[in-house]
Write an enzyme that holds these catalytic residues in place. Structure first.
Site, mmCIF file in Angstrom:
data_model
loop_
_atom_site.group_PDB
_atom_site.id
_atom_site.type_symbol
_atom_site.label_atom_id
_atom_site.label_comp_id
_atom_site.label_asym_id
_atom_site.label_seq_id
_atom_site.Cartn_x
_atom_site.Cartn_y
_atom_site.Cartn_z
ATOM 1 C CG ASP A 37 -2.065 0.982 1.095
ATOM 2 O OD1 ASP A 37 -3.228 0.522 0.971
ATOM 3 O OD2 ASP A 37 -1.810 2.210 1.097
ATOM 4 N N GLY A 77 -15.005 3.908 3.919
ATOM 5 C CA GLY A 77 -13.663 4.273 3.495
ATOM 6 C C GLY A 77 -13.160 3.608 2.231
ATOM 7 C CG HIS A 90 -8.669 -3.136 -2.426
ATOM 8 N ND1 HIS A 90 -9.617 -2.425 -3.132
ATOM 9 C CD2 HIS A 90 -8.486 -2.467 -1.271
ATOM 10 C CE1 HIS A 90 -9.991 -1.378 -2.425
ATOM 11 N NE2 HIS A 90 -9.329 -1.366 -1.283
HETATM 12 P P1 AMP Z 1 -9.660 1.411 0.181
HETATM 13 O O1 AMP Z 1 -9.657 2.732 0.935
HETATM 14 O O2 AMP Z 1 -10.087 0.237 1.005
HETATM 15 O O3 AMP Z 1 -10.401 1.518 -1.125
HETATM 16 O O4 AMP Z 1 -8.138 1.108 -0.135
HETATM 17 C C1 AMP Z 1 -7.456 1.685 -1.194
HETATM 18 C C2 AMP Z 1 -6.012 1.648 -0.798
HETATM 19 O O5 AMP Z 1 -5.227 1.842 -1.957
HETATM 20 C C3 AMP Z 1 -5.592 2.755 0.189
HETATM 21 O O6 AMP Z 1 -5.092 2.148 1.385
HETATM 22 C C4 AMP Z 1 -4.526 3.526 -0.557
HETATM 23 O O7 AMP Z 1 -3.465 3.974 0.278
HETATM 24 C C5 AMP Z 1 -4.061 2.522 -1.594
HETATM 25 N N1 AMP Z 1 -3.500 3.079 -2.809
HETATM 26 C C6 AMP Z 1 -3.979 4.109 -3.544
HETATM 27 N N2 AMP Z 1 -3.201 4.315 -4.620
HETATM 28 C C7 AMP Z 1 -2.203 3.388 -4.572
HETATM 29 C C8 AMP Z 1 -1.081 3.083 -5.393
HETATM 30 N N3 AMP Z 1 -0.824 3.762 -6.524
HETATM 31 N N4 AMP Z 1 -0.267 2.064 -5.033
HETATM 32 C C9 AMP Z 1 -0.500 1.372 -3.893
HETATM 33 N N5 AMP Z 1 -1.552 1.604 -3.080
HETATM 34 C C10 AMP Z 1 -2.386 2.597 -3.410
#
Ligand code: AMP
Ligand code: ZN
Length: 119
Positions: free
Chosen positions: A35, A98, A105
């Protein structure tokens, strides 16, 4: 068509390699990467290569791939050596709790104590 890559989806772009990520594991059906904004010493996301907006719609359409995501989450925990201390697998579902990326994922979190119940 269900499961097809979406041009406006960040995680589909990570699957295709158009956006870089720190990939820690890959299987035929899944990718696991760190992440970008880690909330714990280990914070890895496990995603299916196919696009579904959340875990439940993935499980309904592709139950074997949903199982693969869980299997890979366990493998990540073993790789990161957090399987003995404990870890959490989270599927945020809906913007109200959130979810910000609408490609299914699993968050795999560990390496520190985690509060229960979560906030
Ligand atoms: P959610 O809030 O459950 O939808 O999780 C999305 C997650 O994706 C968050 O924890 C972000 O920090 C992560 N995220 C967003 N963009 C990226 C990226 N380019 N590479 C890795 N993680 C990411
Ligand atoms: Zn996607």
């Amino acid at each position: 068509m269900a499961g097809e890559p979406q041009s406006d989806c960040l995680f589909c772009k990570i699957v295709s390699g158009d956006i870089p990520a720190t990939i820690v594991r890959e299987s035929e059906t899944t990718v696991a990467f760190r992440d970008i904004n880690p909330q714990a010493p280990t914070h890895v996301l496990v995603i299916p290569k196919v696009h579904y907006p959340d875990a439940a719609s993935l499980a309904a359409a592709e139950p074997q791939i949903a199982a693969d995501v869980l299997t890979e989450a366990g493998a990540v925990a073993a790789d990161e050596k957090i399987d003995s201390t404990g870890y959490r697998v989270i599927f945020n579902t809906g913007s109200g709790v959130g979810q910000t990326v609408f490609h299914a994922h699993a968050h795999v979190l560990g390496g520190r104590g985690l509060q229960w119940p979560p906030g």
